[in-house]
Design a protein around this motif. Structure first.
Motif, short mmCIF file in Angstrom:
data_model
loop_
_atom_site.label_atom_id
_atom_site.label_comp_id
_atom_site.label_asym_id
_atom_site.label_seq_id
_atom_site.Cartn_x
_atom_site.Cartn_y
_atom_site.Cartn_z
N ALA A 113 -7.31 -2.20 1.01
CA ALA A 113 -8.56 -2.80 1.46
C ALA A 113 -8.35 -3.90 2.48
CB ALA A 113 -9.34 -3.34 0.25
N SER A 114 -7.30 -4.68 2.31
CA SER A 114 -7.09 -5.82 3.21
C SER A 114 -6.14 -5.52 4.36
CB SER A 114 -6.55 -7.02 2.42
OG SER A 114 -5.26 -6.73 1.90
N GLY A 115 -5.30 -4.49 4.22
CA GLY A 115 -4.23 -4.31 5.20
C GLY A 115 -4.26 -3.06 6.04
N VAL A 116 -5.27 -2.20 5.88
CA VAL A 116 -5.34 -0.99 6.70
C VAL A 116 -6.73 -0.95 7.34
CG1 VAL A 116 -5.09 1.52 6.77
CG2 VAL A 116 -3.73 0.18 5.13
N PRO A 117 -6.81 -1.41 8.58
CA PRO A 117 -8.11 -1.55 9.23
C PRO A 117 -8.74 -0.22 9.65
CG PRO A 117 -6.38 -2.11 10.77
CD PRO A 117 -5.71 -1.86 9.44
N TYR A 118 -10.00 -0.29 9.96
CA TYR A 118 -10.78 0.83 10.50
C TYR A 118 -10.01 1.48 11.64
CZ TYR A 118 -14.93 3.09 12.59
OH TYR A 118 -15.83 3.98 13.09
N GLY A 119 -9.94 2.79 11.66
CA GLY A 119 -9.29 3.50 12.74
C GLY A 119 -7.79 3.60 12.64
N ALA A 120 -7.21 3.07 11.58
CA ALA A 120 -5.76 3.13 11.37
C ALA A 120 -5.48 3.96 10.13
CB ALA A 120 -5.20 1.72 11.18
N VAL A 121 -4.26 4.44 10.03
CA VAL A 121 -3.83 5.15 8.83
C VAL A 121 -2.49 4.58 8.39
CG1 VAL A 121 -5.07 7.31 9.29
CG2 VAL A 121 -2.74 7.01 10.16
N VAL A 122 -2.15 4.85 7.14
CA VAL A 122 -0.89 4.40 6.57
C VAL A 122 -0.35 5.55 5.73
CG1 VAL A 122 -1.97 3.35 4.53
CG2 VAL A 122 0.25 2.51 5.32
N GLY A 123 0.96 5.70 5.67
CA GLY A 123 1.58 6.72 4.83
C GLY A 123 1.63 6.26 3.38
N TYR A 124 1.67 7.22 2.48
CA TYR A 124 1.79 6.91 1.05
C TYR A 124 3.02 6.04 0.79
CZ TYR A 124 -1.72 10.56 0.22
OH TYR A 124 -2.87 11.31 0.22
N GLY A 125 4.16 6.44 1.37
CA GLY A 125 5.41 5.70 1.18
C GLY A 125 5.36 4.31 1.78
N GLU A 126 4.76 4.19 2.96
CA GLU A 126 4.65 2.87 3.59
C GLU A 126 3.80 1.94 2.74
OE1 GLU A 126 2.76 0.68 7.48
OE2 GLU A 126 3.20 2.82 7.65
N LEU A 127 2.71 2.46 2.20
CA LEU A 127 1.85 1.64 1.36
C LEU A 127 2.60 1.21 0.09
CD1 LEU A 127 -0.92 0.34 1.13
CD2 LEU A 127 -1.79 2.49 0.19
N CYS A 155 -9.44 4.81 0.88
CA CYS A 155 -8.31 5.68 0.54
C CYS A 155 -8.20 6.87 1.49
CB CYS A 155 -8.39 6.13 -0.92
SG CYS A 155 -9.95 6.86 -1.40
N HIS A 156 -9.25 7.16 2.25
CA HIS A 156 -9.17 8.23 3.25
C HIS A 156 -8.19 7.88 4.36
CE1 HIS A 156 -12.41 5.54 4.63
NE2 HIS A 156 -12.04 5.87 5.86
N ARG A 157 -7.80 6.63 4.48
CA ARG A 157 -6.86 6.20 5.53
C ARG A 157 -5.40 6.38 5.13
NH1 ARG A 157 -10.15 0.64 6.67
NH2 ARG A 157 -12.04 1.65 7.45
N VAL A 158 -5.14 6.92 3.95
CA VAL A 158 -3.76 7.12 3.49
C VAL A 158 -3.41 8.59 3.73
CG1 VAL A 158 -2.15 6.89 1.58
CG2 VAL A 158 -4.07 5.29 1.79
N VAL A 159 -2.32 8.80 4.48
CA VAL A 159 -1.93 10.15 4.91
C VAL A 159 -0.45 10.40 4.62
CG1 VAL A 159 -3.71 10.22 6.71
CG2 VAL A 159 -1.42 9.36 7.26
N GLU A 160 -0.06 11.65 4.80
CA GLU A 160 1.35 12.01 4.59
C GLU A 160 2.18 11.58 5.80
OE1 GLU A 160 0.99 16.22 3.96
OE2 GLU A 160 0.39 15.94 1.87
N ARG A 161 3.44 11.30 5.58
CA ARG A 161 4.28 10.81 6.67
C ARG A 161 4.55 11.86 7.73
NH1 ARG A 161 9.56 10.52 3.16
NH2 ARG A 161 10.12 12.69 3.30
N ASP A 162 4.42 13.15 7.38
CA ASP A 162 4.66 14.21 8.36
C ASP A 162 3.43 14.54 9.20
OD1 ASP A 162 3.03 15.60 6.64
OD2 ASP A 162 4.50 17.15 6.15
N GLY A 163 2.38 13.76 9.03
CA GLY A 163 1.16 13.99 9.81
C GLY A 163 0.08 14.73 9.07
N GLY A 164 0.39 15.27 7.88
CA GLY A 164 -0.65 15.92 7.07
C GLY A 164 -1.63 14.88 6.55
N ILE A 165 -2.86 15.31 6.27
CA ILE A 165 -3.83 14.31 5.82
C ILE A 165 -3.74 14.03 4.33
CG2 ILE A 165 -5.41 14.75 7.73
CD1 ILE A 165 -7.30 16.07 5.75
N GLY A 166 -3.00 14.82 3.57
CA GLY A 166 -2.86 14.56 2.14
C GLY A 166 -4.09 14.99 1.38
N GLY A 167 -4.15 14.61 0.13
CA GLY A 167 -5.27 14.99 -0.72
C GLY A 167 -6.40 13.97 -0.64
#
Length: 190
Positions: A113-127, A155-167
């Motif tokens: 909520a505090s660290g992944v702004p609008y328009g950005a994504v983060v990987g599961y592992g990075e988070l 949580c829609h901003r969390v994606v897979e590191r290989d570029g997949g969008i994840g679940g």
């Protein structure tokens, strides 16, 4: 205490919960709030989903949730969600009640909520690394699946590191639409 000497988790001492269903670009959303803040956002708020969510909230908080479309916090949450879907809001300014998450899940959701702004994504592992648990990517995935406040806690901003969008608990099409709204993915052609 239970038979093993551990404290049993009891429902929160009869806390008032109010709710409403609001229309959105991704379908009806159930919003629920306590006196502390927004406590639940549920996708695809059909009658069956609504009844299930309200039953769980009633069990958790010790009182039957009351429909209250005029409750100030629900009105404000609905207004901010409408602005978000119209492209006029990037951040939510709502009090949140975190009582439906705890421990690692709460820590991950607060960082999101505090660290992944609008328009950005983060990987599961990075988070996972951001909360001091490198290697806990699967646990981050579980925390995303248990997020009681989707869209508001993005949580829609969390994606897979290989570029997949994840679940995504709201369905992959909903995740694609949210990421497209934020400019991360192109708009669907049809």
């Amino acid at each position: 205490m239970n038979a093993t000497g551990q404290k049993e988790s009891a429902p929160d001492a009869s806390r008032r919960v109010v709710w409403d269903v609001v229309a959105s670009d991704i379908g009806p959303l159930l919003l629920a709030a306590t006196d502390e803040g927004l406590v639940q956002v549920a996708f695809h708020a059909t009658d069956a989903v609504r009844d299930d969510v309200l039953g769980r909230l009633g069990s958790r908080f010790g009182a039957e949730p009351a429909e209250a479309p005029d409750a100030p916090l629900l009105v404000e949450a609905g207004r901010q969600l409408a602005e978000y879907f119209a492209g006029r809001r990037r951040d939510f300014a709502l009090p949140l009640d975190w009582s439906l998450s705890a421990g690692f899940n709460r820590e991950v959701l607060r960082e999101l909520a505090s660290g992944v702004p609008y328009g950005a994504v983060v990987g599961y592992g990075e988070l996972a690394g951001r909360v001091g648990q490198p290697g806990a990517a699967q646990a981050v995935g579980a925390a995303m699946g248990a997020n009681p406040l989707p869209v508001v806690v993005p949580c829609h901003r969390v994606v897979e590191r290989d570029g997949g969008i994840g679940g995504f608990g709201g369905g992959l099409e909903t995740k694609r639409r949210l990421l497209a709204l934020e400019g991360v993915l192109p708009e669907p052609l049809f």
